[in-house]
Design an enzyme around this catalytic site. Structure first.
Site, short mmCIF file in Angstrom:
data_model
loop_
_atom_site.label_atom_id
_atom_site.label_comp_id
_atom_site.label_asym_id
_atom_site.label_seq_id
_atom_site.Cartn_x
_atom_site.Cartn_y
_atom_site.Cartn_z
CG ASN A 99 -0.18 -0.20 2.51
OD1 ASN A 99 0.60 0.66 2.92
ND2 ASN A 99 -0.38 -1.34 3.17
N PRO A 143 -4.19 -12.25 9.69
CG PRO A 143 -2.39 -12.78 11.07
CD PRO A 143 -2.86 -12.91 9.66
CG PHE A 182 -2.86 5.53 13.19
CD1 PHE A 182 -2.58 6.76 12.62
CD2 PHE A 182 -2.32 5.23 14.43
CE1 PHE A 182 -1.78 7.68 13.27
CE2 PHE A 182 -1.50 6.14 15.09
CZ PHE A 182 -1.23 7.37 14.50
#
Length: 399
Positions: free
Chosen positions: A207, A302, A321
């Site tokens: 990302n 997970p 966050f």
């Protein structure tokens, strides 16, 4: 800051006008403010301006000795509780990094034993020049404090990193300095960066996270006295001094590292952008092109924050966050309860100045049973201190 002596060094940049507002604000905070202007700084703003604001003599020349009973640069160096260089040009940064002393400001910087905060301000290309970055690294490694410059339209017409933080931001950074030991001995774990989920040895899913927010949180927590463990995914950042660094790549790696450290940790700050999914199969060799389409089956990773929430003790503070693109506060509140967190730092990454890789952020602090606290656009350094202040508030409420 009441009763503290702050020496403000002003070097020759267009941002020198902001230093006047800074000095005025520091006086209002109760500080005893003294000012040194370099010769170049006097081309942008006059000594009389500062003298009118701080009500103390302004020194511009190393050979000017207003008080014959003392040597000015030694007296000011000894008197200061903190030295702030704002704006700090590439020139004064270079002098300080290499121990040069050819004017009043650079000489005083060598003579002082007080902490020194540099607030760089210059053209973006100058700031990014490897020589300037090397000088900043030298200062950082030697224990000097650095305020991250802002990003935006610069006086030279360029757009990029190099703006002097606004005076009110600098005041917050200075105020945080006086509170620097308020986290002494607290064991904090911070996660940072975006995880990589391997497809094959040369490709991965990831990302846009740069790790800047997590690294800033780690740096500010250390500065305030905490014992910090930084679990970092792959980022192109230099780890802050005095952190215990654990490097990881994938979400599974981070999951295992965080849970192994969790029992001895008092505060967890999950600032990393962890991939929700990973490929079911990770090829041992590079996958060659065969057809027009390629299908990759994914499986859930997970949930690290949820697992921490399940395992946390009464004395642990858990911070998550939430990087959102819509319904930011509602999604953050849902995450707060679902993951059993104590605080969610939420931001809309589509807002200008709040996305990945930039040096500013616009966040909301979401806690249980209280109004959401919305912060204005701030440097990530200021956001980090606001988050740490909120963590201390939560800890105090539990005592």
């Amino acid at each position: 800051m009441k009763g503290k002596t702050i020496l403000v060094g002003v070097s020759g940049g267009i941002a020198a006008f902001k230093a006047a507002s800074l000095c005025s604000a520091l006086v209002k905070e109760g500080a005893d403010v003294h000012v040194i202007l370099t010769e170049s700084a006097t081309k942008f703003i006059t000594p009389l301006t500062f003298q009118s604001l701080v009500k103390t003599p302004v020194i511009t020349d190393i050979f000017t000795e207003p008080n014959p009973a003392e040597i000015s640069h030694i007296a000011l160096a000894d008197k200061a509780d903190l030295v702030v260089v704002a704006p700090a040009t590439a020139n004064i940064i270079g002098k300080a990094a290499h121990g040069l002393a050819d004017d009043m400001l650079s000489t005083t910087l060598l003579a002082t034993r007080a902490p020194v905060l540099f607030a760089p301000a210059m053209n973006v290309n100058m700031y990014n020049n490897p020589i300037v970055q090397e000088n900043l690294t030298k200062l950082r490694e030697r224990g000097y404090l650095l305020a991250e410059p802002g990003e935006g339209l610069l006086a030279c017409g360029y757009t990029g990193k190099g703006r002097l933080p606004e005076p009110e931001e600098l005041v917050e950074i200075i105020r945080a300095f006086w509170q620097q030991q308020d986290m002494k001995g607290i064991r904090i774990l911070v996660t940072a960066g975006g995880t990589r989920e391997r497809i094959d040895p040369v490709r991965y899913l990831t990302n846009d996270s740069s790790g800047k927010m997590g690294y800033q949180l780690a740096a500010e927590a250390v500065r305030r006295g905490a014992e910090v463990t930084l679990v970092s995914a792959a980022v192109g950042l230099t780890p802050p001094p005095k952190v215990r660094l654990i490097r990881v790549e994938s979400a599974i790696d981070m999951y295992e590292a965080v849970l192994a450290e969790l029992p001895g940790i008092e505060v967890v700050i999950k600032a990393a952008a962890v991939a929700d999914y990973r490929p079911v199969v990770q090829a041992d060799e590079k996958i060659k092109k065969t057809e027009d389409k390629m299908h990759i089956e994914l499986v859930r990773n997970p949930d690290i924050l949820a697992e921490i929430g399940r395992r946390k003790t009464e004395r642990q503070v858990i911070v998550g966050f939430a990087a959102e693109t819509n319904h930011t506060e509602a999604n953050a509140l849902e995450k707060l309860h679902k993951k059993n967190a104590d605080l969610i730092v939420a931001n809309d990454v589509t807002q200008e100045g709040a996305g990945f890789s930039v040096d500013t952020n616009i966040v909301s602090l979401v806690r249980r049973d209280r109004p959401v606290r919305q912060l204005p656009i701030m440097s990530k350094q200021s956001v980090a201190n606001a988050v740490l202040d909120e963590i201390l508030s939560i800890r105090r409420e539990r005592l």
